[in-house]
Enzyme design. Sequence first.
Site, PDB file in Angstrom:
ATOM      1  N   LYS A  54      31.071  32.100  49.667  1.00  0.00           N
ATOM      2  CA  LYS A  54      32.313  31.763  50.374  1.00  0.00           C
ATOM      3  C   LYS A  54      33.245  32.972  50.385  1.00  0.00           C
ATOM      4  O   LYS A  54      33.009  33.957  49.665  1.00  0.00           O
ATOM      5  CB  LYS A  54      32.963  30.557  49.697  1.00  0.00           C
ATOM      6  CG  LYS A  54      33.360  30.791  48.263  1.00  0.00           C
ATOM      7  CD  LYS A  54      33.578  29.468  47.520  1.00  0.00           C
ATOM      8  CE  LYS A  54      34.136  29.736  46.132  1.00  0.00           C
ATOM      9  NZ  LYS A  54      34.086  28.552  45.277  1.00  0.00           N
ATOM     10  N   TYR A  85      59.202  53.589  45.626  1.00  0.00           N
ATOM     11  CA  TYR A  85      60.161  52.525  45.914  1.00  0.00           C
ATOM     12  C   TYR A  85      60.801  52.002  44.633  1.00  0.00           C
ATOM     13  O   TYR A  85      60.126  51.875  43.606  1.00  0.00           O
ATOM     14  CB  TYR A  85      59.476  51.364  46.640  1.00  0.00           C
ATOM     15  CG  TYR A  85      59.133  51.675  48.065  1.00  0.00           C
ATOM     16  CD1 TYR A  85      60.131  52.039  48.979  1.00  0.00           C
ATOM     17  CD2 TYR A  85      57.816  51.620  48.499  1.00  0.00           C
ATOM     18  CE1 TYR A  85      59.806  52.322  50.291  1.00  0.00           C
ATOM     19  CE2 TYR A  85      57.491  51.902  49.812  1.00  0.00           C
ATOM     20  CZ  TYR A  85      58.494  52.260  50.709  1.00  0.00           C
ATOM     21  OH  TYR A  85      58.174  52.550  52.001  1.00  0.00           O
TER      22      TYR A  85
HETATM   23  C1  LIG Z   1      33.260  28.734  44.189  1.00  0.00           C
HETATM   24  C2  LIG Z   1      32.445  27.622  43.663  1.00  0.00           C
HETATM   25  C3  LIG Z   1      31.382  27.880  42.787  1.00  0.00           C
HETATM   26  C4  LIG Z   1      31.066  29.263  42.257  1.00  0.00           C
HETATM   27  O1  LIG Z   1      31.974  29.630  41.237  1.00  0.00           O
HETATM   28  P1  LIG Z   1      31.782  31.002  40.457  1.00  0.00           P
HETATM   29  O2  LIG Z   1      32.794  30.975  39.377  1.00  0.00           O
HETATM   30  O3  LIG Z   1      32.071  32.094  41.423  1.00  0.00           O
HETATM   31  O4  LIG Z   1      30.383  31.040  39.978  1.00  0.00           O
HETATM   32  C5  LIG Z   1      30.603  26.806  42.390  1.00  0.00           C
HETATM   33  N1  LIG Z   1      30.856  25.552  42.832  1.00  0.00           N
HETATM   34  C6  LIG Z   1      31.871  25.278  43.662  1.00  0.00           C
HETATM   35  C7  LIG Z   1      32.097  23.885  44.108  1.00  0.00           C
HETATM   36  C8  LIG Z   1      32.705  26.294  44.094  1.00  0.00           C
HETATM   37  O5  LIG Z   1      33.727  26.012  44.915  1.00  0.00           O
END
Ligand SMILES: *Cc1c(COP(=O)(O)O)cnc(C)c1O
Length: 360
Positions: free
Chosen positions: A35, A255
């Site tokens: 994702k 800044y």
């Molecule tokens: C993002 C996600 C994962 C993976 O999590 P990590 O900490 O990156 O391994 C697993 N399950 C769900 C439902 C997620 O949204």
Amino acid sequence: MSRATVATIHLGALRRNLARVRELARGAKVMAVVKADGYGHGLERVARALSDADAFGVAAIGDGLRLRAAGISNRIVVLSGPDEPADLAEFRRLQLDAVIHHESQLVWLEADRDSRHLRVWLKLDTGMHRLGFALQRAPEIHARLRALANIDADIALMTHFAASDEFDNDLTARQIACFDATTVNLPGARSLVNSAGVLGWPAARGQWLRVGGLLYGLSVIAGKSGADLGFEPAMTLSAKLISINCIQRGERIGYAASYECPEDMPVGVAAIGYGDGYPRSAPSGTPVLVNGVRAAIAGRVSMDLITIDLRAVPNAKVGDHVVLWGRELPVEEIAACAGTISYDLTCGMTKRVLFVEGGA
Ligand SMILES: *Cc1c(COP(=O)(O)O)cnc(C)c1O
């Protein structure tokens, strides 16, 4: 000519990290979570590198479309399922697995007369209280799904941990216990653990791991880098020095004039800033590597530039190489300075950054 602000993605590291997860999986299947554009590493690029994964996990149907358009034929699981009834036809056309977590989605499925096959995962809430059906409803929801002719009879059961990165937090133990107790009489594969769960809660691995961070060599375990856990960082973020000036003792930099020079000193300017995704919250003292030597940010991160205390690298010159994070400088260290986690930094790269692939 574009600026030399570059994210190098190490494809070999991605592959080796998947192989390491497989060792820890002890035969369980691995869903590679890609994702947020592969945690900022590039969705299609990561999926090609990880073509051995048993499935890919994405947040939204659009990512599934992109993967299919790129010719990826692995199983793809959309972790939040359909957002509206019209999505169901797309799930079927693209052969995407749908996570079903809410009554509204179940109602859409029950009204859907499409005869094309659809694979679903049933998501149960064991205490995270984000997505998922209340645990006690599991048998009822499962029976309603099983009653649908156009849904694969093999329904995987999943839940998500809220605090699996804290290995001594008994919330995870309670989540596991109530999941097991409530689903004991339901058929189907189990999927509970994310990256931290793989490391800290191996007994809960079930039949499917859902792993994101570790594949990119990222850690969410406090005080540990991905490398400390035996994984290789898959991204190196680098830029170049475009200016060096000698600034007098007592003068202030950048800044808000937040940094005061303690002595006459060389101050370098590198062509990267929050407009590239480098965190504006990184304070003076945040490490960078100049020609492989540790130096430190001096003054506020601005949109296009950072200023660097070069006293540790007196021979540095314009054009020299600056690493913001990567193999020699864990992104977890920068995240700690900036008050966030490594995932947030790699996901935050902007379109201005040039992405290149490094084989190793
Ligand atoms: C993002 C996600 C994962 C993976 O999590 P990590 O900490 O990156 O391994 C697993 N399950 C769900 C439902 C997620 O949204």
